[in-house]
Design an enzyme around this catalytic site. Structure first.
Site, mmCIF file in Angstrom:
data_model
loop_
_atom_site.group_PDB
_atom_site.id
_atom_site.type_symbol
_atom_site.label_atom_id
_atom_site.label_comp_id
_atom_site.label_asym_id
_atom_site.label_seq_id
_atom_site.Cartn_x
_atom_site.Cartn_y
_atom_site.Cartn_z
ATOM 1 N N CYS C 164 1.087 -0.779 0.172
ATOM 2 C CA CYS C 164 -0.166 -0.126 0.255
ATOM 3 C C CYS C 164 1.484 1.400 0.228
ATOM 4 C CB CYS C 164 -0.538 0.148 0.989
ATOM 5 S SG CYS C 164 -2.195 -1.419 1.139
ATOM 6 N N HIS C 294 -2.981 7.697 6.049
ATOM 7 C CA HIS C 294 -3.531 6.379 4.771
ATOM 8 C C HIS C 294 -4.912 6.123 5.726
ATOM 9 C CE1 HIS C 294 -2.391 3.362 2.621
ATOM 10 N NE2 HIS C 294 -2.460 2.438 3.642
ATOM 11 N N HIS C 328 -10.098 2.057 -0.055
ATOM 12 C CA HIS C 328 -8.702 2.080 -0.501
ATOM 13 C C HIS C 328 -8.433 1.420 -1.666
ATOM 14 C CE1 HIS C 328 -4.278 0.880 -0.140
ATOM 15 N NE2 HIS C 328 -4.818 0.139 1.595
#
Lengths: 218, 84, 398
Positions: C164, C294, C328
């Protein structure tokens, strides 16, 4: 300041060399699973989590263990050590395994311990956990080993003083085909302070990376 | 119950890749997590998959796992009580 | 510890950028959707993706086809739109937007394409695509080659696949190449599709929220997955114009060395990446105007991030997670979330952290609960991922 390769591991087919010396080869081995387990047993690496890793994790873990075995990497602060790896097939070997668990809706049991390995950089995580490495990390993908890419990336980290020691190289598994080439890179000044080992350090650049990796091809 | 316990030991070893551990090494009453087998959060999730795959038991709330997966015996008891 | 003073290092200017998500096909469309409080995550019932309904943020397939077909029609060579995979279409459409607006020359030897993706063309493992596309397309370098060839980039693309943090790491890598003079222009492009593969995996991790995700909220219950592509053009050349320019001023990565899926319990390692990025940019945490976190909305990630932000003494800085808007987006996340941060700087506007209502982390953070005008000159974007990786990048107006 220049950097040197002060240790390297080379695994090609089912043969393993460390710092240019043959460490493991058995003619009768046919599968990756048998090879990596035999190498783990021979080298008496005691790390039960090894069995939980996927193939890429196992290969990278063993290769890094053998690479760093005689290296005092703890002499560097953890946040000034790094790992930069590359390969061709990313995590395709485990991607296929995860896909098998979801192909059939009548037998649909995706496994978290398989899925977590469907990222190529998990092997970096495994190496960092084992060795307490906390600095820069990156996983790059290229069709074949690109020594310029790796040398350029890692030299830049040294020039920015983001690392004082860096593990780098190539780590590839797909089915029973496997290939690993890991090098430990340090600053020249730090090399001078360490005792001479079984391997004479060579300058860290694209040319030497290529030479060391392809020595068996000649 | 004892038969199920022995079967579970083998299944847990296989599912969690506890290669160096033999069924006789596992005390059915000892905690599975914490010290001992060295299991972690991924193993806990993997045990949920084991129950579903091998026994058709679905755990909807992962928080229930703590009690169910306390030991091999607690797992066996839960399976006996919930098996369809 | 000291960093060498890099007198000779070049600035990295941010030129054009693009976002393709459920909220639009350009950065502007996405920002307008965000301003209008649109949420792109919808409960999706698609048996080809998952046996049960699941919240997802998807790019409108028909609109993508239309745009991609138009691009193919204008292409110098004859190209068949249906010879490209969904991800290839997303990436090409996104890059096209950036190159077109900047009139960037992909043939120049000092121009590079960096590709960020976690799973690439992973949908090609599905039976339904096996006859249509060559197995080779599963390799990320083949995906990159197809995108490279479409535009004619002369240099072999650099591919970053680091979970990620891929997008943020791709931006950092681009700025390093520019600063060192290796390349003058870099297009960073990233993307991932929502696939059966990834949904099943995160579901097995019990990580997916039954409702659209709620980053940093007390009632958060996991992440939502989204598909997106993004592209950012970075250059050593100073853009023309009188207004202050946005630059990428620093960036670093670290590793937790703790667990392959669970984040650090202390946040120290993410904090270190943030500190290094700030130090390279030459600013204090207190001087930040915004942190684009994030913020995946899993219990552990958000808590770890809050700790890291506090360790870096930035808990007063306005912070948001953009994942409440589009979930995401994996390999695109770092790029499109940076593009929103850059838009915040250009517009002098901060946007609310969608899905957030009640503080749900143990350290009080200054989470944005509404859109507001503000001087936004210095921004930090962070990311963390499986494998224990963390990354932070600082954008600065000069």
């Amino acid at each position: 300041m220049r950097q040197f390769i002060t240790a390297y591991t080379l695994i090609d087919g089912f043969k393993c060399m460390v710092n240019g010396r043959l460490l493991f080869y058995q003619e009768n081995i046919l599968t990756f699973a048998d090879f990596i387990k035999a190498l783990y047993k021979q080298e008496q690496v005691n790390y039960p989590k090894f069995y939980k890793m996927d193939a890429l994790g196992k290969l990278g873990f063993i290769a890094s263990e053998l690479l760093l075995r005689n290296k005092d990497i703890k002499s560097y602060p953890p946040e000034l050590t790094g790992v930069v790896l590359s390969n061709s097939s990313s995590s395709l070997d485990t991607d296929i395994a995860h896909n098998e668990t979801i192909r059939n809706r009548e037998h649909y049991f995706p496994s978290p311990s398989v899925f977590v390995y469907t990222l190529p950089n998990i092997v970096i995580g495994e190496i960092c956990i084992r060795n307490g490495i906390k600095g820069e990390n990156a996983f790059l993908v290229s069709e074949s080993f690109n020594s310029e890419l790796i040398a350029g990336y890692v030299t830049d980290l040294f020039s920015r003083e983001l690392v004082k020691g860096c593990l780098c190289g190539w780590i590839e598994v797909l089915g029973n085909r496997c290939e690993a080439f890991l090098a430990w890179v340090e600053n020249q000044a730090d090399v001078a302070e360490t005792k001479p080992g079984p391997f004479n350090p060579v300058p860290f650049d694209a040319e030497h990376l290529k030479l060391l990796k392809n020595q068996n091809d000649r | 119950m004892e038969e199920l316990i022995e079967k579970l030991k083998k299944e847990v070893i296989e599912q969690l890749n506890l290669e160096d551990i033999k069924p006789e090494d596992i005390n059915p009453d000892s905690p599975l997590f914490g010290e001992g087998l060295g299991l972690d959060s991924i193993d806990a999730l993997e045990l949920i998959v084991l129950l579903e795959k091998n026994y058709g038991i679905k755990i909807e709330d992962p928080k229930d796992g703590k009690k169910i997966f306390f030991s091999i015996r607690s797992m066996a008891e839960y399976i006996t009580a919930n098996k369809k | 510890m000291g960093y060498r003073t890099q007198i000779t290092m070049k600035q990295t200017y941010i030129y054009e950028d693009n976002i393709i998500s459920s909220l639009g096909f350009t950065t502007l469309e996405n920002i307008e959707s965000i301003r209008a409080n649109a949420i792109g995550i919808r409960i999706t019932d698609d048996p080809l993706l998952y046996p049960r309904p699941v919240p997802l943020s998807k790019v409108d397939p028909a609109a993508l086809e239309t745009r991609f077909n138009a691009i193919c029609e204008q292409h110098k060579r004859s190209v068949a739109p249906d010879s490209f995979t969904r991800l290839e279409k997303l990436l090409i459409t996104s890059i096209r937007e950036v190159i077109h607006r900047d009139d960037l020359n992909p043939y120049h030897p000092k121009t590079l394409l960096i590709l960020s993706t976690t799973k690439g063309n992973i949908d090609l493992l599905e039976e339904r695509y096996k006859a249509k596309f060559n197995h080779k397309r599963l390799y990320l370098w083949e995906l990159a080659r197809i995108v490279q060839t479409f535009f004619g980039f002369v240099n072999t693309p650099v591919i970053i696949s680091n979970a990620c943090i891929s997008g943020v790491l791709a931006l950092i890598t681009a700025s390093r190449y520019i600063q060192s003079g290796t390349y003058d222009d870099v297009v960073v492009a990233g993307g991932d599709i929502v696939s059966e593969f990834v949904i099943a995996g995160f579901q097995s991790f019990q990580a997916l929220s039954p409702d659209p995700c709620k980053p940093f909220d007390q009632n958060r219950s996991g992440l939502s997955l989204g598909e997106a592509a993004g592209a950012i053009h970075l250059s050593s050349r100073k853009p023309v114009g009188n207004s202050r320019m946005v630059t990428l001023a620093g960036g670093a990565t670290t590793n937790d060395a703790n667990h392959i899926s669970g984040p650090s319990r202390t946040g120290q390692e993410l904090s270190l990446a943030m500190d290094r990025a700030l130090q390279q940019a030459g600013i204090d945490a207190s001087a930040l105007n915004y942190i684009a976190a994030h913020g995946t909305a899993t219990a552990y990630n958000d808590e770890m991030e809050a700790k890291a932000i506090a360790l870096s003494k930035a808990e007063q800085v306005p912070v948001s997670s953009q994942k409440g808007y589009w979930g995401h987006t994996l390999g695109a996340a770092g790029i499109i979330e940076s593009a929103v941060a850059v838009a915040s700087m250009r517009n002098n506007q901060l946007y609310r952290s969608a899905g957030f209502e009640t503080p749900g982390v143990t350290i009080p953070l200054n989470i944005l609960t509404e859109h507001r005008d503000a001087e936004v000159d210095q921004v930090l974007k962070s990311a963390s991922g499986f494998g224990g990786c963390n990354a932070a990048v600082v954008f600065k107006k000069i």
